[in-house]
Design an enzyme around this catalytic site. Sequence first.
Site, PDB file in Angstrom:
ATOM      1  N   GLU A 190       0.845  -1.205   0.000  1.00 37.28           N
ATOM      2  CA  GLU A 190       0.000   0.000   0.000  1.00 37.28           C
ATOM      3  C   GLU A 190       0.875   1.249   0.000  1.00 37.28           C
ATOM      4  O   GLU A 190       1.573   1.537   0.983  1.00 37.28           O
ATOM      5  CB  GLU A 190      -0.918   0.028   1.232  1.00 37.28           C
ATOM      6  CG  GLU A 190      -1.854   1.220   1.164  1.00 37.28           C
ATOM      7  CD  GLU A 190      -2.751   1.399   2.387  1.00 37.28           C
ATOM      8  OE1 GLU A 190      -3.432   2.420   2.441  1.00 37.28           O
ATOM      9  OE2 GLU A 190      -2.759   0.535   3.259  1.00 37.28           O
TER      10      GLU A 190
ATOM     11  N   LYS B  16      -8.029 -15.039  16.197  1.00 38.85           N
ATOM     12  CA  LYS B  16      -8.243 -14.644  14.797  1.00 38.85           C
ATOM     13  C   LYS B  16      -9.692 -14.321  14.451  1.00 38.85           C
ATOM     14  O   LYS B  16     -10.131 -14.529  13.319  1.00 38.85           O
ATOM     15  CB  LYS B  16      -7.699 -15.732  13.849  1.00 38.85           C
ATOM     16  CG  LYS B  16      -6.228 -16.029  14.101  1.00 38.85           C
ATOM     17  CD  LYS B  16      -5.689 -17.188  13.326  1.00 38.85           C
ATOM     18  CE  LYS B  16      -4.262 -17.462  13.759  1.00 38.85           C
ATOM     19  NZ  LYS B  16      -3.664 -18.623  13.150  1.00 38.85           N
TER      20      LYS B  16
ATOM     21  N   ASP C  50       1.994 -14.163  12.801  1.00 34.66           N
ATOM     22  CA  ASP C  50       0.867 -14.798  12.130  1.00 34.66           C
ATOM     23  C   ASP C  50      -0.046 -13.679  11.603  1.00 34.66           C
ATOM     24  O   ASP C  50      -0.672 -12.972  12.399  1.00 34.66           O
ATOM     25  CB  ASP C  50       0.123 -15.683  13.131  1.00 34.66           C
ATOM     26  CG  ASP C  50      -0.963 -16.510  12.466  1.00 34.66           C
ATOM     27  OD1 ASP C  50      -1.472 -16.068  11.412  1.00 34.66           O
ATOM     28  OD2 ASP C  50      -1.301 -17.577  12.994  1.00 34.66           O
TER      29      ASP C  50
ATOM     30  N   HIS D  78      -2.938  10.095  -1.661  1.00 30.36           N
ATOM     31  CA  HIS D  78      -3.140   8.755  -2.195  1.00 30.36           C
ATOM     32  C   HIS D  78      -3.215   8.775  -3.715  1.00 30.36           C
ATOM     33  O   HIS D  78      -2.713   7.873  -4.369  1.00 30.36           O
ATOM     34  CB  HIS D  78      -4.384   8.115  -1.577  1.00 30.36           C
ATOM     35  CG  HIS D  78      -4.073   7.407  -0.299  1.00 30.36           C
ATOM     36  ND1 HIS D  78      -3.895   6.050  -0.229  1.00 30.36           N
ATOM     37  CD2 HIS D  78      -3.851   7.872   0.936  1.00 30.36           C
ATOM     38  CE1 HIS D  78      -3.598   5.708   1.010  1.00 30.36           C
ATOM     39  NE2 HIS D  78      -3.569   6.806   1.741  1.00 30.36           N
TER      40      HIS D  78
END
Length: 583
Positions: free
Chosen positions: A264, A396, A472, A570
């Site tokens: 990004e 998660k 992770d 952006h």
Amino acid sequence: MEVTRLSSAKSVQPLKPAKAVSLDEEPTKASDALPLPLHLTNAVFFTLFFSVVYFLLSRWREKIRTSTPLHVVTFSEIVAILAFFASFIYLLGFFGIDFVQSLVFRPTPDVWISEDEEEENEVLLRKEDARKVPCGQALDCSLPLLPPQAPIVTAQKVFDEKPVTVLTEEDEEIIKAVVAGTTPSYSLESKLGDCKRAAAIRREALQRLTGKSLSGLPLEGLDYESILGQCCEMPVGYVQIPVGIAGPLLLNGKEFSVPMATTEGCLVASTNRGCKAIHLSGGATGILLKDGMTRAPVVRFGTAKRAADLKLYLEDPNSFETLSVVFNRSSRFGRLQSIKCAIAGKNLYMRFTCSTGDAMGMNMVSKGVQNVLDFLQADFPDMDVLGISGNFCSDKKPAAVNWIEGRGKSVVCEAIIKGDVVRKVLKTSVESLVELNMLKNLTGSAMAGALGGFNAHAGNIVSAVFLATGQDPAQNVESSHCITMMEAVNDGKDLHVSVTMPSIEVGTVGGGTQLASQSACLNLLGVKGANKEAPGANSRTLATIVAGAVLAGELSLMSAISAGQLVKSHMKYNRSSKDVSKA
Ligand code: ADP
């Protein structure tokens, strides 16, 4: 030192013409000057250029001979001069436009420097910027701060453009067997005893089976032995993610260069700007509030009464010593801290929390929990273990239990940003930041029914640091829980900013942390592997760095939004001007 910083002032000036370029439009080429084929346009301008040069030189010679003043020009000479300039600009554009554009339109490394930035402010900030490690535009990158050293030779070539793995005739037989289904793809590693060769064969078989090329997905450059049985099954290559550096982040009196793996645009530059604001304001403070990984099995009884009996036993302080002895057998590092239970009818969820040293700790806590379950079966034979994980852990998935009770490392990180820095580096005001934080991160998130999402983009920074350091990535879900607070302090002059993150799940041993690239990033932060003197210190420092980087990211993005710069930046840096359709 000061001279060095001041001398870099020019290198950080924004380049104004970028404003005029629309990134969505096809860039205009010099050859578009005439509606003719390229070779004809070139021929016209070449002929024109050399003809007018010849004409003007001969007129010049004539004037010298007849002693006519040079500035007295006829109509034909004016036309020739105009034609000279037109053809010269065309030729310059044709041969040199990329070069000229690269000079004129080159983006500044700091996305967030506004184009009308005052020179005076820059000089002031450079004077104040005491950071030692050059990084991004925030510091002087053009001049070496250290004496010249011998070039560093990398020990290992990481990526070869030409594959060096050559498939043999024997490999060809195996590929055919995999394609035919007589040799299972998953068995290649154990059959061949060579993980790299197994990956190459699997890859080739996959291309033949699917009829799709994997060219672009590198095979060379990864130690396939190092992922076996730990990181990834049935590998066919690896995905490349660029790693950028934000920082130095001045946290608890130490400087950290924070590696961020991301695709990004803007993210690293923005975090870097936040680091600069923090550094110029004297640094941030990070405090670890809690450190315990959790696992919560679900068990079922015949009655709710029996489930309640076990709950009372587990939560009785008198039982804790016995249970912790049983639990702690699993590892030198896993130490039981608490057990918290929840009942749903006759089902019981037992949330075990334990310290796990420098490991993120899921394996460790699971082993300890298994020990306790085996032990409990003797006194509770009617206990039916349905699953070692009953989702009350909670791993998660967004869950209030992590937000309220914490999971992994709970960290709070704060800084007081000077009003001057808010204005000159962040291009906004303390008042606007406080107001935006209240309406966006607090009220807006409440309106959205957020769970742990009282922040601007903690998940961006968490996932980029997680990817770079071998964490992770799926644990980004709860690790990104964060409430960002902003308040005006010192009579409204300065900004107090904090991030509170109750469930940062990180480790510096185990899992992806031992892979070469990820381990290099941990090394950069000084937290590679197990801390021998104080087990757990490395992973705790890493959690604090994650929170510090989030603090920097929050500051910068919130400032960009409050200053109305977000979309502009952006559009400028997230969109390449390359024509994708021609790629
Ligand atoms: P996780 O529990 O995060 O999945 P692993 O079980 O894969 O982690 O890795 C932890 C392993 O590393 C354990 O075998 C543990 O004994 C070993 N180890 C070595 N030093 C440390 C340390 N300082 N902290 C935690 N674990 C350590």
